[in-house]
Design a protein around this motif. Structure first.
Motif, short mmCIF file in Angstrom:
data_model
loop_
_atom_site.label_atom_id
_atom_site.label_comp_id
_atom_site.label_asym_id
_atom_site.label_seq_id
_atom_site.Cartn_x
_atom_site.Cartn_y
_atom_site.Cartn_z
N ASN A 51 1.14 -1.22 -0.37
CA ASN A 51 -0.29 -0.39 -0.39
C ASN A 51 1.09 1.39 -0.20
OD1 ASN A 51 -3.10 -0.16 0.67
ND2 ASN A 51 -2.65 -1.71 1.28
N LYS A 52 2.16 1.09 0.60
CA LYS A 52 2.51 3.18 0.46
C LYS A 52 3.73 2.38 -0.09
CE LYS A 52 3.91 2.40 5.53
NZ LYS A 52 5.25 2.18 6.98
N LEU A 53 3.57 1.24 -1.13
CA LEU A 53 4.20 1.80 -2.40
C LEU A 53 3.26 2.13 -2.95
CD1 LEU A 53 6.48 -1.84 -3.25
CD2 LEU A 53 6.83 0.44 -3.12
N GLY A 54 2.30 1.61 -3.25
CA GLY A 54 1.18 2.77 -3.73
C GLY A 54 0.64 3.87 -4.02
N CYS A 55 1.41 4.55 -2.35
CA CYS A 55 0.97 5.78 -2.22
C CYS A 55 2.71 6.78 -2.93
CB CYS A 55 1.08 6.07 -0.96
SG CYS A 55 -0.10 5.53 0.00
#
Ligand code: SF4
Ligand code: SF4
Length: 87
Positions: free
Chosen positions: A73-77
């Motif tokens: 999820n952090k990578l998506g952000c």
């Protein structure tokens, strides 16, 4: 869940990338429910695709650890911030 959202609002301003909520798109990728201060006006009733904890419980907990999920999820952000020129 240790997912830290900085409330940049980018995910809610690029919903053209999220087919499950395309009916909320105002035409430029911005969600109709996003307020001027980057908060979701329907937060308690937001769709499951917008709810990271619920998505994990429903679809991902058998596939990966919570730590891996938060990391993805952090990578998506980060990807969204780069697309927006802030990465
Ligand atoms: S892009 Fe990530 S950090 Fe920004 S509001 Fe969405 S979830 Fe939070
Ligand atoms: S429903 Fe709320 S959380 Fe989901 S994209 Fe719209 S503003 Fe963001």
């Amino acid at each position: 869940m240790m997912f830290e959202c900085d409330k940049c609002g980018l995910c809610c301003r690029h919903i053209d990338l999220i087919p499950q909520i395309k009916e909320f798109d105002t035409g430029n990728g911005r969600c109709i429910h996003l307020s001027e201060n980057n908060l979701c006006r329907i937060y308690p009733d937001r769709p499951e695709i917008c709810n990271a904890e619920r998505m994990y419980e429903l679809y991902f907990k058998d596939k990966m650890s919570e730590e891996e999920y938060v990391c993805l999820n952090k990578l998506g952000c980060i990807r969204l911030k780069k697309l927006d020129g802030n990465g």
